[in-house]
Design a protein around this motif. Sequence first.
Motif, PDB file in Angstrom:
ATOM      1  N   LYS A  94     -33.343  48.178  71.580  1.00 44.59           N
ATOM      2  CA  LYS A  94     -32.393  47.221  71.823  1.00 44.59           C
ATOM      3  C   LYS A  94     -31.114  47.827  71.516  1.00 44.59           C
ATOM      4  N   ASP A  96     -29.141  46.803  74.889  1.00 44.53           N
ATOM      5  CA  ASP A  96     -28.787  45.433  75.040  1.00 44.53           C
ATOM      6  C   ASP A  96     -27.765  45.091  73.949  1.00 44.53           C
ATOM      7  N   THR A 134     -30.327  40.835  69.289  1.00 43.92           N
ATOM      8  CA  THR A 134     -29.186  41.459  69.559  1.00 43.92           C
ATOM      9  C   THR A 134     -28.148  40.062  70.055  1.00 43.92           C
TER      10      THR A 134
END
Length: 282
Positions: A107, A110, A171
């Motif tokens: 992640k 992101d 996120t």
Amino acid sequence: MILDGKAFVITGGLGSIGSATASIIVEKGGYAVLFDILPEETAKAKIQAFDQPEKYFYSKTDITNKEIMEASLTSILQQIPKGSLFGAVHCAAVNPNKPWTSKMSDKLEDFETVLKVNAYGTFLVDALVADAINSQYPPLDVFHERVTEERGVIVNLSSVVGHTPPARCLTYGPSKTCVLGITEAAADFLAPSGIRVNSIAPALVVSPLMASGDRMKYFQDAVEGYSMFPRRFTTPPEIAMAIIFLLENSMMNAFHLKVDAGWRQITSWANGIDPRKSVVVE
């Protein structure tokens, strides 16, 4: 504070919440300055279908680029009635839409994206709009002087997942937590200039973004199980009405308003099923 005769920059102004807010501002006699990423001709065609299109102004811009934003604001100040710029409603943001993996480090890309747009973009918009508002008045030594009249108000779009970020917003949630901090710091910094700064935190809003993929299906159980009342997705006009309250009430400053039907964004492991598993998640 009366909206009549006042102009407001609305980032993401042609989106669901932005356009709903703009229409109320115009209904109340104000001017809507729409900042978005659509080409000029496409945007202007959309605006022509609105009521009182002459009270809308448009600029294609990038909320993460200081030079482009400054150019947009400089142009707009020359188009709107002199001295009418009074604030901003900052709706523009991004939200990843990718399948989960078992590695949190997947992640990172992101996270870099949402911090750039949702966090840095919020700081940039607040700062440049505030500077543009102040440019309409004689220079102020903010370290020694404080104005007594209200000169402006900014509303930042946060999210309930910015208040308590759950795993399914790994996120996006923390990027909206940044918006809460920027709002409070900006409110304190801009207070001598008579500019208020608040944030609004929707829960799950009916929008093209939410309708993409299986997002609504993914969050439906959460809404049914953990909202108090009503147990449904929020509509853009409901968010817009709450934004108007923050604009009009001069005592609202450094405040975070949740519009969430009492939703508690819990990551439930009922029946032993990993709630993060889905075709489309954050």
